[in-house]
Enzyme design. Sequence first.
Site, PDB file in Angstrom:
ATOM      1  N   HIS A  35       0.845  -1.201   0.000  1.00 56.37           N
ATOM      2  CA  HIS A  35       0.000   0.000   0.000  1.00 56.37           C
ATOM      3  C   HIS A  35       0.880   1.251   0.000  1.00 56.37           C
ATOM      4  CE1 HIS A  35      -3.166  -2.693   1.492  1.00 56.37           C
ATOM      5  NE2 HIS A  35      -4.026  -1.738   1.171  1.00 56.37           N
ATOM      6  N   ASN A  66       8.116  -4.279   3.275  1.00 56.70           N
ATOM      7  CA  ASN A  66       6.706  -4.000   3.531  1.00 56.70           C
ATOM      8  C   ASN A  66       6.330  -4.318   4.981  1.00 56.70           C
ATOM      9  OD1 ASN A  66       4.003  -3.339   3.019  1.00 56.70           O
ATOM     10  ND2 ASN A  66       3.530  -5.319   2.125  1.00 56.70           N
TER      11      ASN A  66
END
Length: 183
Positions: A35, A66
């Site tokens: 994201h 991440n």
Amino acid sequence: HERKGHKFYEDTDVPEPRALYSDIRESECGYQRGHMCPAADNKWSRQAQDESFLMTNICPQNGDLNGRDWKALEDACRTWATRWGAVHIVCGPIYRRKRPRRVGAHRIAVPDAFFKVVLTGSGSDARCIGFVYDNVAGHKPMASYACSVDDVEERTGLDFFSALPDDVEAAIEARCDVDQWPV
């Protein structure tokens, strides 16, 4: 992160060809769906959280990055927002190569790095900081990724916080004072 009931999905507002869920599967391409605007930053509404799962908000991201160092920066940004009431964040991919690596059937470009710039305060109390994270595994302190916003602008070709008075913008974007950003 609360993700129950949320699924990644294509952004039909973008012309084809466009990224699909199947384009970024860690087991096939080696990258996670990272994201840019974290789902946890959008808990104020179900629609906002759902929209954070649009593939236009996703980049192929090293899974270790991440889940560790990038996540730590996302958590720090939420801490700063809680502490100071408001922060302005701009984030995105950096492509250094003219021909980036591509993954999936729709040939999604893999970023070489990611940036995030953060601004808080106003007037003489305004301050900002930049971060650049290479798209690789890493276990380093957040301060090792910190840089001036001017440096991020140079690396991206973008002009952040241009609505600030020029003298304020020039002064704060040149600095990288991690001590002003305690976690």
